[in-house]
Structure formats: structure tokens, C-alpha cells
Design a protein around this motif. Sequence first.
Motif, PDB file in Angstrom:
ATOM      1  N   SER A 118      -0.165  -3.416  -5.378  1.00  0.00           N
ATOM      2  CA  SER A 118       0.176  -4.794  -5.007  1.00  0.00           C
ATOM      3  C   SER A 118      -0.039  -5.773  -6.161  1.00  0.00           C
ATOM      4  N   HIS A 119       0.986  -6.575  -6.426  1.00  0.00           N
ATOM      5  CA  HIS A 119       0.968  -7.647  -7.415  1.00  0.00           C
ATOM      6  C   HIS A 119       0.912  -7.155  -8.867  1.00  0.00           C
ATOM      7  N   THR A 120       0.921  -5.850  -9.095  1.00  0.00           N
ATOM      8  CA  THR A 120       0.943  -5.369 -10.478  1.00  0.00           C
ATOM      9  C   THR A 120       2.245  -5.751 -11.151  1.00  0.00           C
ATOM     10  N   TRP A 121       3.369  -5.477 -10.478  1.00  0.00           N
ATOM     11  CA  TRP A 121       4.655  -5.834 -11.074  1.00  0.00           C
ATOM     12  C   TRP A 121       4.882  -7.325 -11.039  1.00  0.00           C
ATOM     13  N   VAL A 172      -8.207  -7.069  -5.289  1.00  0.00           N
ATOM     14  CA  VAL A 172      -8.636  -6.641  -3.952  1.00  0.00           C
ATOM     15  C   VAL A 172      -7.782  -5.480  -3.467  1.00  0.00           C
ATOM     16  N   MET A 173      -6.460  -5.607  -3.611  1.00  0.00           N
ATOM     17  CA  MET A 173      -5.577  -4.544  -3.144  1.00  0.00           C
ATOM     18  C   MET A 173      -5.710  -3.295  -4.008  1.00  0.00           C
ATOM     19  N   GLY A 174      -5.999  -3.481  -5.294  1.00  0.00           N
ATOM     20  CA  GLY A 174      -6.211  -2.321  -6.158  1.00  0.00           C
ATOM     21  C   GLY A 174      -7.441  -1.532  -5.753  1.00  0.00           C
ATOM     22  N   VAL A 175      -8.523  -2.243  -5.430  1.00  0.00           N
ATOM     23  CA  VAL A 175      -9.748  -1.577  -4.970  1.00  0.00           C
ATOM     24  C   VAL A 175      -9.494  -0.852  -3.648  1.00  0.00           C
ATOM     25  N   LEU A 221       0.833  -1.206   0.000  1.00  0.00           N
ATOM     26  CA  LEU A 221       0.000   0.000   0.000  1.00  0.00           C
ATOM     27  C   LEU A 221       0.865   1.253   0.000  1.00  0.00           C
ATOM     28  N   ILE A 222       1.915   1.229   0.821  1.00  0.00           N
ATOM     29  CA  ILE A 222       2.841   2.359   0.845  1.00  0.00           C
ATOM     30  C   ILE A 222       3.525   2.512  -0.513  1.00  0.00           C
ATOM     31  N   PHE A 223       4.023   1.397  -1.051  1.00  0.00           N
ATOM     32  CA  PHE A 223       4.646   1.433  -2.374  1.00  0.00           C
ATOM     33  C   PHE A 223       3.674   1.974  -3.421  1.00  0.00           C
ATOM     34  N   GLY A 224       2.410   1.579  -3.325  1.00  0.00           N
ATOM     35  CA  GLY A 224       1.420   2.032  -4.294  1.00  0.00           C
ATOM     36  C   GLY A 224       1.286   3.537  -4.318  1.00  0.00           C
ATOM     37  N   PHE A 225       1.246   4.155  -3.134  1.00  0.00           N
ATOM     38  CA  PHE A 225       1.138   5.607  -3.052  1.00  0.00           C
ATOM     39  C   PHE A 225       2.422   6.308  -3.490  1.00  0.00           C
ATOM     40  N   TRP A 259      -3.379  -7.365 -15.954  1.00  0.00           N
ATOM     41  CA  TRP A 259      -4.651  -8.099 -15.929  1.00  0.00           C
ATOM     42  C   TRP A 259      -4.607  -9.299 -16.875  1.00  0.00           C
ATOM     43  N   GLN A 260      -4.088  -9.101 -18.080  1.00  0.00           N
ATOM     44  CA  GLN A 260      -4.026 -10.189 -19.052  1.00  0.00           C
ATOM     45  C   GLN A 260      -3.170 -11.348 -18.554  1.00  0.00           C
ATOM     46  N   VAL A 261      -2.019 -11.027 -17.973  1.00  0.00           N
ATOM     47  CA  VAL A 261      -1.168 -12.079 -17.413  1.00  0.00           C
ATOM     48  C   VAL A 261      -1.872 -12.747 -16.231  1.00  0.00           C
ATOM     49  N   GLY A 262      -2.571 -11.934 -15.442  1.00  0.00           N
ATOM     50  CA  GLY A 262      -3.250 -12.449 -14.261  1.00  0.00           C
ATOM     51  C   GLY A 262      -4.316 -13.482 -14.562  1.00  0.00           C
ATOM     52  N   LEU A 263      -4.846 -13.497 -15.774  1.00  0.00           N
ATOM     53  CA  LEU A 263      -5.838 -14.504 -16.139  1.00  0.00           C
ATOM     54  C   LEU A 263      -5.257 -15.906 -16.074  1.00  0.00           C
ATOM     55  N   ARG A 264      -3.933 -16.012 -16.162  1.00  0.00           N
ATOM     56  CA  ARG A 264      -3.262 -17.312 -16.038  1.00  0.00           C
ATOM     57  C   ARG A 264      -2.856 -17.602 -14.600  1.00  0.00           C
ATOM     58  N   TYR A 265      -2.978 -16.603 -13.720  1.00  0.00           N
ATOM     59  CA  TYR A 265      -2.580 -16.755 -12.322  1.00  0.00           C
ATOM     60  C   TYR A 265      -3.708 -16.231 -11.432  1.00  0.00           C
ATOM     61  N   PRO A 266      -4.810 -16.984 -11.318  1.00  0.00           N
ATOM     62  CA  PRO A 266      -6.008 -16.468 -10.637  1.00  0.00           C
ATOM     63  C   PRO A 266      -5.783 -16.080  -9.184  1.00  0.00           C
ATOM     64  N   LYS A 267      -4.939 -16.795  -8.466  1.00  0.00           N
ATOM     65  CA  LYS A 267      -4.690 -16.453  -7.060  1.00  0.00           C
ATOM     66  C   LYS A 267      -4.032 -15.076  -6.949  1.00  0.00           C
ATOM     67  N   ALA A 268      -3.007 -14.845  -7.757  1.00  0.00           N
ATOM     68  CA  ALA A 268      -2.335 -13.539  -7.748  1.00  0.00           C
ATOM     69  C   ALA A 268      -3.270 -12.458  -8.272  1.00  0.00           C
ATOM     70  N   LEU A 269      -4.113 -12.806  -9.236  1.00  0.00           N
ATOM     71  CA  LEU A 269      -5.052 -11.831  -9.790  1.00  0.00           C
ATOM     72  C   LEU A 269      -6.046 -11.363  -8.742  1.00  0.00           C
ATOM     73  N   ARG A 270      -6.495 -12.262  -7.880  1.00  0.00           N
ATOM     74  CA  ARG A 270      -7.432 -11.878  -6.816  1.00  0.00           C
ATOM     75  C   ARG A 270      -6.792 -10.866  -5.873  1.00  0.00           C
ATOM     76  N   VAL A 271      -5.539 -11.102  -5.501  1.00  0.00           N
ATOM     77  CA  VAL A 271      -4.840 -10.153  -4.618  1.00  0.00           C
ATOM     78  C   VAL A 271      -4.671  -8.818  -5.338  1.00  0.00           C
ATOM     79  N   PHE A 272      -4.301  -8.863  -6.597  1.00  0.00           N
ATOM     80  CA  PHE A 272      -4.151  -7.666  -7.427  1.00  0.00           C
ATOM     81  C   PHE A 272      -5.434  -6.840  -7.430  1.00  0.00           C
TER      82      PHE A 272
END
Length: 287
Positions: free
Chosen positions: A84-87, A150-153, A74-78, A135-148
Motif C-alpha cells: 500500500s502506497h509504495t507506488w 503501517v500497511m507495510g508492517v 493487501l491483496i495487491f501486496g501479496f 521512503w525518501q519521497v514519503g518524507l515530503r508526504y508524511p500522511k501518505a508515509l504513515r499509511v505506507f
Amino acid sequence: MTLFRHPEDRIPVLLFACVFALDLTVYFMASSWWLPILWFGIGIIPKGWISAWNHHHQHLNMFRHAPLNRLLELIFGFQTGVTSHTWFLHHVVGHHVNYLDQEKDESRWKRDDGSTMGEVEYSLTTTLTAYPRAWQVGLRYPKALRVFLVMGVLQLALLGVLFWHNWFNALFVFLLPMVTSLYVTAWATYFHHVGLETREHAEASYNILHRGYNLMTGNLGYHAAHHAKQALHWSKLPQLHAQMAKDIPAAHYRQPGIPFVWSGSEEKLELTDEQVEALAQARPART
């Protein structure tokens, strides 16, 4: 048991927290219009360096426990505009897998017609496509995509609260630095691989050996070593570079960017064969 996976991360995390504390202090205390703008200008370069550490964290989380990692993200995001999990999605399981193939690379420097992008074009393209490609890569990694997601919201909700409380300070202390840091990060990455077409890790990256640059970016200048073993902790990259140096072309060394370039590089742009061989034979320091 220590909270950190590697003790070398303790001081950097403390510094990130101090910068964030200053962000909050300016946001809540500044009553003059010029102070948030001044802080925005002062903070651009340091937050660009922090972007490199956010990158390292996405490769190898700094804390042992997930809640602490999410808080740090969260700190890194600001500070960097990368949530989170974007990179992790865009870079770790995206770019690092595909960077030798410009048709697939999430940070590709080639246009569709095969020509090379310019700095501004690449930086804008990478900035604007960072989240869609994650997001496109995350479709292959659903667990990481969920964190991406939730943390994005959560990041957007917190930013919304900051704007509701004081939109002017939130704009210059948080939103504009987030957008600018993401662009600066994309601009900096242009020089990591542009123009290098090869199947060999040692020949696919440019490297920066300037001590000041590597101090502030967590040895990101040892870029060939980083791509050769992306899960290796940042503190160990110089040792791996020393082992790889004999295979790295002499022309694959560059000067650092601003502000380090103002004082000149501490290494030659092109190393002689004797220097490369000497560096390759150097015994790695004990850790």
C-alpha cells in the motif's frame, strides 16, 4: 451509492479476488511439494498483469471508501510485491513528477555517468531501490508515509503468520511471487521510456496499441496519454491517446511483451503519417 469510483473496475477487482482465493486454496490445501511450485510458475504472467492494475489503483483508488482500498492493497501486496502506497510515493508523486529529468527520476534509466542502463541492470536497480526511494519521497508526504509504514508492517506480519503456519507453501505461493512480480514490473517499465530525452509528454514514452495487451493491463500501452494526464481513469486513456496521436512520433510505438508478441502485434511498429493523422482525427467513443 456504488462502492466503486468507476463501474469499469468491478470486473477487474472480482478477478483479482478470484486469483487471491486460488492463492489461499493452494496455500492451505496443497500437500504435495510440486503443486505450490507449479502454481508459482503458472501465476507469474497473470500477476505481472495484476501489477499494472495495482499501478492504476495507486493513481486513482478503485473504491470510494478507505478500508476497502486498504484491503485491496493487501491483496495487491501479496500478488505483486508492491504494498500500500509504495507506488503512490515512488511512482505517482515521484516518477511522474521527475520522469523527464534523469537526475531525479525514481525510475531513472540512466547511470550516474549519463550512459544508458541495460535491461537487467535497470530491473535489478529499480527492484532493489523501490522501497528506499518510496521512503525518501514519503518524507515530503508524511500522511501518505504513515499509511505506507503501517500497511507495510501489517503486510509483513501477515506474511510472517503464513510462514509460521506453512513455510514451504508460503514461500512459493506468496513470497517468491511477490519478489518476482516486483522484478517483472521493473523489467517491463524499462521499455516505457528508455532512451527518450525530451521535455514533451507526447515524445517521452513508448506506446503499445495491441488490444490483448491493453485488455490485460488496463490500457497501460497508451503510455504517453497516461503521463500527459496521470489521474485519468484507465478506461479513458484510448480517447486521450487519439487526441494526442498527431504529436506522437511514429517510432514511439512498440510490440507487446510475452505472451502477446507470440501472436504478433495488431498494430504496426511504425505508423505512417496518414495513419497517425487518421487516429488523431478519430472521434472518441462515448462513455
